[in-house]
Design an enzyme around this catalytic site. Sequence first.
Site, short mmCIF file in Angstrom:
data_model
loop_
_atom_site.label_atom_id
_atom_site.label_comp_id
_atom_site.label_asym_id
_atom_site.label_seq_id
_atom_site.Cartn_x
_atom_site.Cartn_y
_atom_site.Cartn_z
N LYS A 240 0.83 -1.19 0.00
CA LYS A 240 0.00 0.00 0.00
C LYS A 240 0.88 1.25 0.00
O LYS A 240 1.96 1.26 0.59
CB LYS A 240 -0.88 0.04 1.26
CG LYS A 240 -1.93 -1.03 1.38
CD LYS A 240 -2.66 -0.89 2.71
CE LYS A 240 -3.71 -1.96 2.91
NZ LYS A 240 -4.88 -1.75 2.07
N ASP A 310 -2.96 -7.54 -1.68
CA ASP A 310 -3.67 -6.63 -0.78
C ASP A 310 -5.15 -6.98 -0.66
O ASP A 310 -5.88 -6.30 0.07
CB ASP A 310 -3.51 -5.18 -1.28
CG ASP A 310 -3.90 -4.15 -0.24
OD1 ASP A 310 -3.90 -4.50 0.96
OD2 ASP A 310 -4.20 -3.00 -0.61
N ARG A 314 -10.26 -11.53 2.31
CA ARG A 314 -11.21 -12.54 1.85
C ARG A 314 -10.58 -13.94 1.84
O ARG A 314 -11.30 -14.94 1.91
CB ARG A 314 -11.73 -12.16 0.46
CG ARG A 314 -10.74 -12.18 -0.66
CD ARG A 314 -11.15 -11.32 -1.83
NE ARG A 314 -11.13 -9.91 -1.50
CZ ARG A 314 -11.51 -8.93 -2.33
NH1 ARG A 314 -11.96 -9.23 -3.53
NH2 ARG A 314 -11.46 -7.68 -1.96
#
Length: 462
Positions: A240, A310, A314
């Site tokens: 990020k 990233d 999930r």
Amino acid sequence: MPIVAQSDVRKISLRLIEGASLASWISTQTPEIRAWVEASGFGAAIGEVLALPGESGISAVLVGWGSAAARARDRFPLAAAAAKLPPGRYVLEPGDVPIDLSVEVLGWRLADYRFQRYRAGKASEVELVCPEGVDIERVETLARGAALAQDLINTPARDMGPETLEVAFATLAARHGAAFSVVRGGPALRAANLPMIEAVGAAAAEAPRLLDFVWGREDAPKVTLVGKGVCFDTGGLNIKPGASMGNMKKDMGGAATVMGLSEIIMSLGLDIRLRVLVPAVENAISSAAMRPGDILPSRKGLTVEVNNTDAEGRLVLADALALADEEAPELVVSFATLTGAARVALGPDVPPFFTDDEALAADLVDSSLRVADPLWRLPFWTPYEPLIEPGIADLDNAPAGGMAGAITAALFLRRFVTESPRYLHLDIYGWTPAAKPARPKGAAFQAARAVLALLENRYCRT
């Protein structure tokens, strides 16, 4: 602002005044009070307060209640006034003002939250006498569950990694006599067939793990809560940018929320068989990190192409959901700070939820409105299923194109819940960017009270 029981201590009246009723109220007062109110400029706007003088100090405090249209713009108007009150013990005088006492008293109590681990705060000198008909023990239980979740989310990752989260989880279980277990570290996760939890957390200094506890009588309706416990998210090799990484201590907000909700459920003694699952990991970078293009096996037997490291939440949720689904509980609920797409769609205050069960959706919406815990339904839009099917593997964790990101993430998770009759997924933000009534800046306990009301309505009727 604490809530206290009735007592003989001197109390100051809080008189709630709607804007439309102000002139009428003023006309019934003494000339001195009329002059005082008119000179003050008090207009009865939401959050506005005015102390009325008396022979021995403050005789009463007027609290603006605005209009119905103004109250619709935000929640907890009583809490909006609480921070402006002078020290004292107060008692409500609602008069004819429309008010849900239970909601407003809870809002008052939630406004008292302060995160004090690293900096001591000053105790509030403003107290509210609990109105008749409001269950003070329930209010305190709800506030305690919210504070647990907020403290966990607010704690920086240095002090809230997978190990510390495990301690907090085990402590919660022990406090209520729940049966706690943990699968910790790569070899144990492989042996337990939890490969995606292992893959996401393999690069971190603290071992990935799956936290698990079970509570309640064995033959009660089974409800399983699953919370995303990514204690910090660098983004992995798809790192990020700094601006996006700065607040990633909150990426375990789903875990914190199910823990806070579980504290409330167990304290209230809801008649359900509760199971709580938290995959606790840190998405870090090292030679062991998963790579873009890797294909991972899953507990469900589905293969997953990692097109973006990233989109790790999930992955860990999928293994935990597959484990939950093997028992086919009556209801599986997942909480996760999962997608930026949900924030783009609905902003920080309104988490989307997903379910295929129409009755469940209707009940949840009704519950959220009753307890002032807003949600908005988004669809499990089946025509988007091809977006999560890359061809080289069964599933894609990060479809190209960037559209409908919250929906495609929810569709991904749905693939791992096939045996349970009802599945509910909530994509929460877990954070309040700017302070609002009853919601201090920082960690937010979102959607949990709505789900609690749903559970009480469905499974715990007397």
